[in-house]
Design a protein around this motif. Structure first.
Motif, PDB file in Angstrom:
ATOM      1  N   HIS A  41     -31.763  43.126 -21.907  1.00 53.71           N
ATOM      2  CA  HIS A  41     -33.159  43.555 -22.035  1.00 53.71           C
ATOM      3  C   HIS A  41     -33.334  44.877 -22.763  1.00 53.71           C
ATOM      4  CE1 HIS A  41     -33.665  40.190 -19.522  1.00 53.71           C
ATOM      5  NE2 HIS A  41     -33.168  40.766 -18.452  1.00 53.71           N
ATOM      6  N   PHE A  42     -32.272  45.635 -22.928  1.00 53.25           N
ATOM      7  CA  PHE A  42     -32.321  46.838 -23.765  1.00 53.25           C
ATOM      8  C   PHE A  42     -31.867  46.404 -25.158  1.00 53.25           C
ATOM      9  CE2 PHE A  42     -31.973  48.773 -19.612  1.00 53.25           C
ATOM     10  CZ  PHE A  42     -32.675  49.972 -19.716  1.00 53.25           C
ATOM     11  N   LEU A  43     -32.752  46.516 -26.137  1.00 54.63           N
ATOM     12  CA  LEU A  43     -32.402  46.097 -27.492  1.00 54.63           C
ATOM     13  C   LEU A  43     -31.676  47.229 -28.208  1.00 54.63           C
ATOM     14  CD1 LEU A  43     -35.868  44.512 -28.367  1.00 54.63           C
ATOM     15  CD2 LEU A  43     -33.888  43.389 -27.337  1.00 54.63           C
ATOM     16  N   LEU A  44     -30.794  46.852 -29.130  1.00 50.42           N
ATOM     17  CA  LEU A  44     -30.069  47.855 -29.933  1.00 50.42           C
ATOM     18  C   LEU A  44     -30.932  48.201 -31.138  1.00 50.42           C
ATOM     19  CD1 LEU A  44     -26.401  46.494 -30.123  1.00 50.42           C
ATOM     20  CD2 LEU A  44     -26.988  48.893 -29.849  1.00 50.42           C
ATOM     21  N   ALA A  45     -31.596  49.345 -31.110  1.00 53.07           N
ATOM     22  CA  ALA A  45     -32.507  49.692 -32.214  1.00 53.07           C
ATOM     23  C   ALA A  45     -32.751  51.198 -32.243  1.00 53.07           C
ATOM     24  CB  ALA A  45     -33.832  48.954 -32.057  1.00 53.07           C
ATOM     25  N   VAL A  46     -33.223  51.698 -33.400  1.00 48.60           N
ATOM     26  CA  VAL A  46     -33.299  53.151 -33.599  1.00 48.60           C
ATOM     27  C   VAL A  46     -34.563  53.839 -33.079  1.00 48.60           C
ATOM     28  CG1 VAL A  46     -31.760  53.321 -35.587  1.00 48.60           C
ATOM     29  CG2 VAL A  46     -34.183  52.821 -35.965  1.00 48.60           C
ATOM     30  N   SER A  47     -35.721  53.236 -33.307  1.00 45.28           N
ATOM     31  CA  SER A  47     -36.954  53.947 -32.972  1.00 45.28           C
ATOM     32  C   SER A  47     -37.215  53.825 -31.468  1.00 45.28           C
ATOM     33  CB  SER A  47     -38.126  53.394 -33.782  1.00 45.28           C
ATOM     34  OG  SER A  47     -39.184  54.300 -33.802  1.00 45.28           O
ATOM     35  N   TRP A  48     -38.261  54.453 -30.964  1.00 50.79           N
ATOM     36  CA  TRP A  48     -38.553  54.434 -29.530  1.00 50.79           C
ATOM     37  C   TRP A  48     -40.050  54.667 -29.370  1.00 50.79           C
ATOM     38  CZ3 TRP A  48     -40.254  59.423 -28.555  1.00 50.79           C
ATOM     39  CH2 TRP A  48     -39.826  60.391 -29.481  1.00 50.79           C
ATOM     40  N   GLY A  49     -40.536  54.590 -28.135  1.00 46.78           N
ATOM     41  CA  GLY A  49     -41.964  54.817 -27.906  1.00 46.78           C
ATOM     42  C   GLY A  49     -42.751  53.521 -27.818  1.00 46.78           C
ATOM     43  N   GLY A  50     -42.088  52.371 -28.031  1.00 45.67           N
ATOM     44  CA  GLY A  50     -42.783  51.085 -27.989  1.00 45.67           C
ATOM     45  C   GLY A  50     -42.768  50.486 -26.594  1.00 45.67           C
ATOM     46  N   HIS A  51     -43.132  49.187 -26.512  1.00 44.15           N
ATOM     47  CA  HIS A  51     -43.208  48.506 -25.210  1.00 44.15           C
ATOM     48  C   HIS A  51     -41.841  48.076 -24.721  1.00 44.15           C
ATOM     49  CE1 HIS A  51     -42.565  44.799 -27.501  1.00 44.15           C
ATOM     50  NE2 HIS A  51     -43.407  45.321 -28.381  1.00 44.15           N
ATOM     51  N   GLU A  52     -40.840  48.046 -25.644  1.00 43.22           N
ATOM     52  CA  GLU A  52     -39.536  47.456 -25.314  1.00 43.22           C
ATOM     53  C   GLU A  52     -38.482  48.527 -25.086  1.00 43.22           C
ATOM     54  OE1 GLU A  52     -40.918  47.863 -28.184  1.00 43.22           O
ATOM     55  OE2 GLU A  52     -39.349  48.645 -29.470  1.00 43.22           O
ATOM     56  N   SER A  53     -37.576  48.256 -24.141  1.00 45.28           N
ATOM     57  CA  SER A  53     -36.519  49.224 -23.861  1.00 45.28           C
ATOM     58  C   SER A  53     -35.394  49.088 -24.882  1.00 45.28           C
ATOM     59  CB  SER A  53     -35.980  49.003 -22.454  1.00 45.28           C
ATOM     60  OG  SER A  53     -36.989  49.355 -21.533  1.00 45.28           O
ATOM     61  N   LEU A  54     -34.734  50.227 -25.143  1.00 46.62           N
ATOM     62  CA  LEU A  54     -33.740  50.274 -26.220  1.00 46.62           C
ATOM     63  C   LEU A  54     -32.517  51.075 -25.826  1.00 46.62           C
ATOM     64  CD1 LEU A  54     -36.171  51.483 -29.059  1.00 46.62           C
ATOM     65  CD2 LEU A  54     -35.523  49.117 -28.633  1.00 46.62           C
ATOM     66  N   VAL A  55     -31.417  50.801 -26.525  1.00 49.10           N
ATOM     67  CA  VAL A  55     -30.260  51.714 -26.470  1.00 49.10           C
ATOM     68  C   VAL A  55     -29.795  51.988 -27.896  1.00 49.10           C
ATOM     69  CG1 VAL A  55     -29.273  51.254 -24.183  1.00 49.10           C
ATOM     70  CG2 VAL A  55     -28.691  49.731 -26.097  1.00 49.10           C
ATOM     71  N   SER A  80     -44.152  61.892 -34.877  1.00 47.24           N
ATOM     72  CA  SER A  80     -44.044  60.565 -35.456  1.00 47.24           C
ATOM     73  C   SER A  80     -44.987  59.685 -34.638  1.00 47.24           C
ATOM     74  CB  SER A  80     -42.600  60.071 -35.338  1.00 47.24           C
ATOM     75  OG  SER A  80     -42.570  58.687 -35.582  1.00 47.24           O
ATOM     76  N   ALA A  81     -46.091  59.248 -35.262  1.00 45.27           N
ATOM     77  CA  ALA A  81     -47.049  58.384 -34.544  1.00 45.27           C
ATOM     78  C   ALA A  81     -46.480  56.990 -34.349  1.00 45.27           C
ATOM     79  CB  ALA A  81     -48.356  58.314 -35.323  1.00 45.27           C
ATOM     80  N   THR A  82     -45.393  56.712 -35.088  1.00 45.69           N
ATOM     81  CA  THR A  82     -44.664  55.450 -34.960  1.00 45.69           C
ATOM     82  C   THR A  82     -44.214  55.244 -33.512  1.00 45.69           C
ATOM     83  OG1 THR A  82     -43.751  56.082 -37.109  1.00 45.69           O
ATOM     84  CG2 THR A  82     -42.737  54.192 -36.019  1.00 45.69           C
ATOM     85  N   LYS A  83     -43.985  56.356 -32.808  1.00 46.83           N
ATOM     86  CA  LYS A  83     -43.396  56.293 -31.478  1.00 46.83           C
ATOM     87  C   LYS A  83     -44.495  55.958 -30.447  1.00 46.83           C
ATOM     88  CE  LYS A  83     -39.438  57.575 -33.304  1.00 46.83           C
ATOM     89  NZ  LYS A  83     -39.734  57.242 -34.688  1.00 46.83           N
ATOM     90  N   TYR A  84     -44.883  56.948 -29.613  1.00 42.64           N
ATOM     91  CA  TYR A  84     -45.788  56.630 -28.505  1.00 42.64           C
ATOM     92  C   TYR A  84     -47.224  56.323 -28.940  1.00 42.64           C
ATOM     93  CZ  TYR A  84     -42.246  58.228 -25.170  1.00 42.64           C
ATOM     94  OH  TYR A  84     -41.115  58.368 -24.420  1.00 42.64           O
ATOM     95  N   ILE A  85     -47.703  56.951 -30.016  1.00 45.78           N
ATOM     96  CA  ILE A  85     -49.114  56.730 -30.382  1.00 45.78           C
ATOM     97  C   ILE A  85     -49.317  55.258 -30.755  1.00 45.78           C
ATOM     98  CG2 ILE A  85     -51.038  57.408 -31.917  1.00 45.78           C
ATOM     99  CD1 ILE A  85     -50.150  59.816 -30.330  1.00 45.78           C
ATOM    100  N   GLY A  86     -48.489  54.759 -31.667  1.00 41.78           N
ATOM    101  CA  GLY A  86     -48.540  53.338 -32.019  1.00 41.78           C
ATOM    102  C   GLY A  86     -48.191  52.506 -30.779  1.00 41.78           C
ATOM    103  N   GLY A  87     -47.024  52.750 -30.238  1.00 44.99           N
ATOM    104  CA  GLY A  87     -46.652  52.197 -28.932  1.00 44.99           C
ATOM    105  C   GLY A  87     -46.260  50.736 -28.901  1.00 44.99           C
TER     106      GLY A  87
END
Ligand SMILES: Cc1ncc(COP(=O)(O)O)c(C=O)c1O
Length: 388
Positions: A327-341, A201-208
């Motif tokens: 600072h950890f957002l509640l969201a599904v995807s990953w690989g972006g600049h923001e931290s998530l749970v 999924s390029a949505t993750k780290y490639i897009g970033g």
């Protein structure tokens, strides 16, 4: 050295566009020809020509070249989502009456394809844990055409021994497909290990940057041409020039982002492992991970995704913890600049929650580009707010 060439020069033709450093977005649907004969040739082989942007496009082509080189593959196609890349790769290799062996709990929409779509066309799937070759051998039938892998998977990070599976599949003439979204080709190169088709999924780290959806599929040129001529052109699921451009931009900084994210994740994992309310941290690059040796053997790094099993007796404690994080957002995807749970209980009916079920107490963490201390302080304050 090699990678620097990929991220900067490879595929670029700056002399064709005013020596601009960033390539243009060739936002056209259609391409014109000088003669009827040239047009006829394009119809005969659309894979060698810019004819219509549902197929090839010059901006997308730069991205294809770079991504193929990164995976050390002969060729690459870029789709409008990772789910599209999965669908095209599998569909291209099965017909009615065929059988697939897949690892347990692959990415949700891969599983939905195996469970809901393919059975309508008389294609069946057997799921295996994928940790041993014997189990795989036992699941293979005379009509098995595809082995579908995801290593590591994106919740419990189970691995498959990619070169061993590829060796067995070759003996039996079965196509292997591997979802490499967790590692990206920087941290794992399944094609080099003998896998036929590798996707991410390029949505993750490639897009970033959490602003584009895309999917990458790499493999031998003949296979990719077949997928282009059939699945990609038929479904019209190739990436748009603008989204290809965003992925190109993200790709330039992939190595520095991954390096930083991996370092932060290691620090956050170390902190979490010593917390009273944490039962377990599941992370392939942690020494306590059940397949640590295999991870070290076939991966070069582990990125920012890991799972924490909390010691809690109620769903409300998990909810309180997650909702207290700033600072950890509640969201599904990953690989972006923001931290998530992402807590597992978000996909369960509240009535279904069972504290004795380890899976129900899982929270998937993703560390982005923030400082480790900033993230650790956030987790600390959220633990304090969690009722006993
Ligand atoms: C492991 C994995 N594979 C594939 C996909 C599908 O990618 P996309 O969302 O780009 O369609 C995802 C997306 O969440 C994923 O996590």
């Amino acid at each position: 050295m090699e990678n620097s060439y990929i991220f900067n020069e490879l595929g670029e033709r700056r002399e064709d566009y005013f020596r601009a450093i960033a390539p243009p977005i060739i936002q056209t649907s259609n391409f014109a020809f000088d003669s009827v004969d040239d047009l006829r040739k394009a119809f005969e082989d659309e894979y060698s020509t810019f004819l219509y942007s549902r197929g090839l496009n010059p901006t997308t082509d730069i991205l294809r070249k770079k991504l193929a080189a990164l995976d050390e593959a002969e060729d690459c196609l870029v789709f409008n989502s990772g789910a599209s890349a999965i669908f095209a790769a599998v569909l291209a290799n099965v017909s009615s009456g065929d059988h697939i062996v897949s690892v347990n709990k692959p990415y949700t929409w891969a599983q939905k394809m195996f469970d809901n779509v393919l059975p309508r066309f008389n294609v069946t799937t057997t799921y295996i844990e994928g940790r041993t070759l014997i189990e795989l051998e036992e699941a293979i039938k005379p009509n098995t055409k595809v082995i579908y892998l995801e290593s590591p998977n994106s919740w419990d990070f189970s691995l498959q021994d990619l070169s061993a599976v590829a060796g067995l599949a070759k003996e039996k003439n079965i196509i292997t497909i591997c979802d490499n979204s967790y590692c990206t080709p920087l941290y794992q190169k399944p094609i080099k290990l003998g896998i036929d088709l590798v996707l991410q999924s390029a949505t993750k780290y490639i897009g970033g940057h959490s602003d584009v959806i895309g999917g990458v599929l790499c493999g031998k040129q003949k296979m990719m041409k077949n997928i282009f001529d059939s699945e990609l052109l038929n479904m019209g699921n190739g990436i748009s020039p603008f989204n290809a451009w965003l992925l190109l931009r993200g790709l330039r900084t992939l190595p520095v982002r991954l390096e930083r994210i991996s370092k932060t994740a290691l620090e956050v994992v170390k902190f979490l492992k010593n917390q009273e309310k944490v039962e377990e941290v599941i992370f392939p690059y942690d020494r306590d991970f059940s397949q640590y040796e295999l991870a070290q053997k076939q991966m070069k790094g582990a990125g920012g995704l890991f799972t924490v099993v909390l010691k809690v007796s109620s769903r409300s404690q998990i909810v309180q913890f997650c909702e207290s994080l700033k600072h950890f957002l509640l969201a599904v995807s990953w690989g972006g600049h923001e931290s998530l749970v992402l807590p597992k209980c978000a996909s369960l009916d509240p009535e279904e929650f069972d504290a004795h079920n380890r899976e129900h107490r899982m929270i998937r963490f993703y560390c982005g580009l923030e400082d480790a201390d900033y993230l650790i302080a956030d987790i600390e304050q959220a633990f304090k707010k969690m009722e006993a």
